[in-house]
Scaffold this motif. Structure first.
Motif, PDB file in Angstrom:
ATOM      1  N   SER A  52       0.829  -1.205   0.000  1.00 26.47           N
ATOM      2  CA  SER A  52       0.000   0.000   0.000  1.00 26.47           C
ATOM      3  C   SER A  52       0.863   1.254   0.000  1.00 26.47           C
ATOM      4  N   VAL A  53       1.891   1.287   0.841  1.00 28.14           N
ATOM      5  CA  VAL A  53       2.788   2.447   0.877  1.00 28.14           C
ATOM      6  C   VAL A  53       3.418   2.670  -0.493  1.00 28.14           C
ATOM      7  N   CYS A  54       3.844   1.595  -1.130  1.00 27.22           N
ATOM      8  CA  CYS A  54       4.450   1.718  -2.462  1.00 27.22           C
ATOM      9  C   CYS A  54       3.428   2.257  -3.470  1.00 27.22           C
ATOM     10  N   ALA A  55       2.207   1.763  -3.406  1.00 22.61           N
ATOM     11  CA  ALA A  55       1.167   2.238  -4.330  1.00 22.61           C
ATOM     12  C   ALA A  55       0.874   3.714  -4.096  1.00 22.61           C
ATOM     13  N   TYR A  56       0.819   4.140  -2.842  1.00 21.45           N
ATOM     14  CA  TYR A  56       0.576   5.551  -2.538  1.00 21.45           C
ATOM     15  C   TYR A  56       1.725   6.419  -3.039  1.00 21.45           C
ATOM     16  N   LEU A  57       2.954   5.974  -2.819  1.00 25.69           N
ATOM     17  CA  LEU A  57       4.109   6.736  -3.295  1.00 25.69           C
ATOM     18  C   LEU A  57       4.080   6.883  -4.810  1.00 25.69           C
ATOM     19  N   HIS A  58       3.803   5.787  -5.480  1.00 20.52           N
ATOM     20  CA  HIS A  58       3.776   5.806  -6.940  1.00 20.52           C
ATOM     21  C   HIS A  58       2.718   6.776  -7.450  1.00 20.52           C
ATOM     22  N   ALA A  59       1.522   6.720  -6.868  1.00 15.85           N
ATOM     23  CA  ALA A  59       0.432   7.607  -7.298  1.00 15.85           C
ATOM     24  C   ALA A  59       0.789   9.067  -7.065  1.00 15.85           C
ATOM     25  N   MET A  60       1.412   9.363  -5.939  1.00 20.04           N
ATOM     26  CA  MET A  60       1.750  10.753  -5.636  1.00 20.04           C
ATOM     27  C   MET A  60       2.923  11.257  -6.469  1.00 20.04           C
ATOM     28  N   LEU A  61       3.854  10.385  -6.803  1.00 19.57           N
ATOM     29  CA  LEU A  61       4.936  10.780  -7.707  1.00 19.57           C
ATOM     30  C   LEU A  61       4.376  11.200  -9.063  1.00 19.57           C
ATOM     31  N   LEU A  62       3.425  10.429  -9.561  1.00 15.55           N
ATOM     32  CA  LEU A  62       2.797  10.771 -10.844  1.00 15.55           C
ATOM     33  C   LEU A  62       2.027  12.083 -10.725  1.00 15.55           C
ATOM     34  N   ALA A  63       1.333  12.274  -9.612  1.00 15.56           N
ATOM     35  CA  ALA A  63       0.598  13.519  -9.406  1.00 15.56           C
ATOM     36  C   ALA A  63       1.546  14.711  -9.335  1.00 15.56           C
ATOM     37  N   GLN A  64       2.738  14.479  -8.831  1.00 11.23           N
ATOM     38  CA  GLN A  64       3.756  15.523  -8.734  1.00 11.23           C
ATOM     39  C   GLN A  64       4.325  15.877 -10.103  1.00 11.23           C
ATOM     40  N   GLY A  65       3.950  15.097 -11.122  1.00  8.44           N
ATOM     41  CA  GLY A  65       4.438  15.363 -12.472  1.00  8.44           C
ATOM     42  C   GLY A  65       5.679  14.583 -12.833  1.00  8.44           C
ATOM     43  N   LYS A  66       6.013  13.556 -12.042  1.00  6.58           N
ATOM     44  CA  LYS A  66       7.206  12.746 -12.293  1.00  6.58           C
ATOM     45  C   LYS A  66       6.832  11.459 -13.029  1.00  6.58           C
ATOM     46  N   ALA A  68       7.439   7.358 -13.123  1.00 10.05           N
ATOM     47  CA  ALA A  68       7.797   6.408 -12.069  1.00 10.05           C
ATOM     48  C   ALA A  68       7.397   4.994 -12.426  1.00 10.05           C
ATOM     49  N   GLY A  69       8.196   4.054 -11.957  1.00  3.33           N
ATOM     50  CA  GLY A  69       7.888   2.639 -12.069  1.00  3.33           C
ATOM     51  C   GLY A  69       7.518   2.092 -10.705  1.00  3.33           C
ATOM     52  N   LEU A  70       6.738   1.024 -10.689  1.00  2.00           N
ATOM     53  CA  LEU A  70       6.291   0.397  -9.448  1.00  2.00           C
ATOM     54  C   LEU A  70       6.480  -1.110  -9.564  1.00  2.00           C
ATOM     55  N   PHE A  71       7.229  -1.672  -8.608  1.00  3.16           N
ATOM     56  CA  PHE A  71       7.449  -3.125  -8.567  1.00  3.16           C
ATOM     57  C   PHE A  71       6.888  -3.653  -7.256  1.00  3.16           C
ATOM     58  N   ARG A  82       2.885  -6.933 -11.468  1.00  2.00           N
ATOM     59  CA  ARG A  82       4.070  -6.670 -10.661  1.00  2.00           C
ATOM     60  C   ARG A  82       4.932  -5.538 -11.215  1.00  2.00           C
ATOM     61  N   ILE A  83       4.781  -5.225 -12.484  1.00  2.10           N
ATOM     62  CA  ILE A  83       5.622  -4.207 -13.123  1.00  2.10           C
ATOM     63  C   ILE A  83       4.719  -3.149 -13.732  1.00  2.10           C
ATOM     64  N   VAL A  84       4.694  -1.985 -13.114  1.00  2.00           N
ATOM     65  CA  VAL A  84       3.857  -0.873 -13.571  1.00  2.00           C
ATOM     66  C   VAL A  84       4.761   0.291 -13.970  1.00  2.00           C
ATOM     67  N   ILE A  85       4.511   0.839 -15.138  1.00  2.00           N
ATOM     68  CA  ILE A  85       5.272   1.998 -15.623  1.00  2.00           C
ATOM     69  C   ILE A  85       4.302   3.157 -15.793  1.00  2.00           C
ATOM     70  N   ASN A  86       4.551   4.204 -15.017  1.00  2.00           N
ATOM     71  CA  ASN A  86       3.627   5.327 -14.936  1.00  2.00           C
ATOM     72  C   ASN A  86       2.249   4.800 -14.534  1.00  2.00           C
ATOM     73  N   ARG A  87       1.253   4.897 -15.356  1.00  2.68           N
ATOM     74  CA  ARG A  87      -0.089   4.491 -14.910  1.00  2.68           C
ATOM     75  C   ARG A  87      -0.532   3.115 -15.403  1.00  2.68           C
ATOM     76  N   SER A 133      14.688   1.158 -19.197  1.00  2.00           N
ATOM     77  CA  SER A 133      14.416   1.245 -20.639  1.00  2.00           C
ATOM     78  C   SER A 133      13.357   2.293 -20.941  1.00  2.00           C
ATOM     79  N   ALA A 134      12.385   2.423 -20.047  1.00  2.00           N
ATOM     80  CA  ALA A 134      11.318   3.407 -20.245  1.00  2.00           C
ATOM     81  C   ALA A 134      11.760   4.819 -19.887  1.00  2.00           C
ATOM     82  N   GLY A 135      12.913   4.931 -19.225  1.00  2.00           N
ATOM     83  CA  GLY A 135      13.438   6.243 -18.884  1.00  2.00           C
ATOM     84  C   GLY A 135      12.717   6.931 -17.741  1.00  2.00           C
ATOM     85  N   VAL A 136      12.079   6.151 -16.851  1.00  2.00           N
ATOM     86  CA  VAL A 136      11.400   6.792 -15.728  1.00  2.00           C
ATOM     87  C   VAL A 136      12.429   7.358 -14.761  1.00  2.00           C
ATOM     88  N   GLU A 137      12.032   8.394 -14.033  1.00  2.00           N
ATOM     89  CA  GLU A 137      12.952   9.035 -13.088  1.00  2.00           C
ATOM     90  C   GLU A 137      12.999   8.296 -11.753  1.00  2.00           C
TER      91      GLU A 137
END
Length: 427
Positions: A52-66, A68-71, A82-87, A133-137
């Motif tokens: 849950s913490v990882c999912a919240y971080l990922h969502a807020m990073l995207l909202a911040q305009g960054k 992000a990948g999520l594993f 298991r492998i999410v890139i941006n949304r 490869s996707a170039g996420v920050e």
């Protein structure tokens, strides 16, 4: 090779490999070209709440305009989860491309006498390769098991680490005390890299703080007094933060889990550290309100809820989330390496239920239904029914619903089976 063949190859890895040491994972990443060094890593461990913490971080990073990948792990229905890139979950085509690249590097490793990566190592290697490869920050990584010896801990230079609540789980591997388990989780702490952790018990807190002090690491405890739960309405739980940085904002999560505000505040404090005055709490608020984290007090059919609680502390969290401690029907299953007797005892002692339904999960580690039934009948005088297949169990529950709420818990495998059943349209 097709996507299906690639997924089957990965799922069958446990059949022909054994646990590797951390040095092996670092060698694996070297063969892959050190993809983890091309992203800013936020790394989380813990017994419950780390997904849950990882999912919240990922969502807020995207909202911040960054970007992000999520594993995360495990997956509920499909391995791509298991492998999410941006949304988006990684597509089948992209999954196959990354798989073939990684498999090629694995063959180079084996040619040099190195063992094949484990199931989790292979997926971790695929994830960081996909992110690079996707170039996420940013890359948000959830540990698989423990922390100290986990494949994800081969990342040497994370931006920040997080440790969620500590409880007794995987005791045969991690130890049978909170201190021993906290020691394994605290293994992700790196010298000088800030760690944020959830206040659980004095025993576990002390271990985390001592490890941080040994490494000269800034350490911040997120206590239960860092937020106030305001109530549940329209299937959202509202809370406020006790911190001037967030002003008088009321936060809302698309979930009714009473344990989730604590996870959200831990993620918020990490975001505040990362972005400081550049942070956009107004955008984070919207992201948290909209995020639906599957399998955690999730309503999958009308008045049918799925919760991934699969250890005693998670069951206790589930119970705290029940309105007036009422769960009219409980559908339960478990794997045989969990302390399911204590989970069952906890349920029977603390919840008002009309009856229980036991089913069997589709996994070789599934606990026997008759044994589960016997344990339930030891702790409750309410009816306990057995339905061997999930379809039979759900049909039975729905036939007897009559305005009752149904809660399904005991195993993430059960949560995944329920999600798959609902997505198939069979209900």
């Amino acid at each position: 090779m097709t996507y299906t063949e690639a997924a089957e190859y990965i799922l069958n890895i446990p059949k022909f490999t054994t646990k590797n040491k951390p040095e092996h994972t670092r060698a694996f990443l070297s063969f892959l070209g050190e993809p983890q060094e091309r992203v800013k890593v936020l790394h989380a461990a813990g017994t419950n709440g780390k997904g849950s913490v990882c999912a919240y971080l990922h969502a807020m990073l995207l909202a911040q305009g960054k970007t992000a990948g999520l594993f995360t792990s495990p997956h509920l229905v499909k391995i791509n989860e298991r492998i999410v890139i941006n949304r988006d979950q990684i597509s089948d085509d992209a999954f196959l491309d990354i798989f073939e690249f990684v498999l090629g590097k694995v063959k180079e490793m084996e040619a040099e006498g190195l063992p094949h990566p484990t199931f989790f190592e292979f997926l971790f290697g695929m994830a960081v390769t996909a992110f690079a490869s996707a170039g996420v920050e940013y890359a948000v990584l959830e540990t698989g098991l423990g922390g100290r010896l986990d494949a994800t801990n081969s990342v040497q230079h994370p931006l920040v680490t997080a440790i969620t609540s500590i409880g007794l789980d995987h005791t045969a591997i991690l130890g049978d005390t909170l201190a021993a388990i906290a020691f394994e989780k605290a293994g992700i702490i790196k010298p000088g890299v800030p760690v944020f952790y959830a206040d659980t018990t004095e025993e576990s807190n002390r271990v985390i703080e001592q490890r941080a002090a040994e490494l000269g690491t800034p350490c911040k405890k997120i206590g239960k007094d860092a937020y106030e739960i305001l109530g549940i309405r329209d299937k959202h739980i509202a809370f406020s933060c006790v911190n001037a940085y967030y002003g008088n904002t009321t936060w809302s999560l698309n979930n009714i889990g009473i344990y989730q505000p604590g996870n959200a505040v831990l993620a918020l404090e990490i975001m505040r550290f990362v972005f400081g005055e550049e942070g956009r709490p107004d955008l984070w608020r919207e992201a948290l309100h909209e995020l639906k984290w599957e399998g955690r007090m999730e309503e999958v059919l009308k008045d049918v809820y799925v919760d991934g609680a699969h250890n005693v502390s998670a069951v206790e969290g589930f119970l705290r989330s029940l309105p007036e401690k009422e769960a009219n029907i409980i559908l339960f299953s478990a794997v045989n390496d969990k302390d399911y007797e204590e989970m069952i005892a906890c349920l029977c002692r603390n919840v008002d239920t009309d009856f229980y339904i036991i089913t069997r999960i589709e996994d070789k580690r599934a606990a026997h239904t008759k044994e589960l039934q016997h344990i339930f009948e030891t702790y409750t005088d309410k009816p306990v029914f057995v339905r061997e297949s999930l379809e039979e169990a759900i049909d039975f529950a729905l036939e007897h619903q009559h305005g009752r709420k149904i809660y399904c818990l005991g195993s993430l495998y059960l949560a995944g089976m329920m999600k798959g059943y609902c997505n198939s349209g069979e209900q």
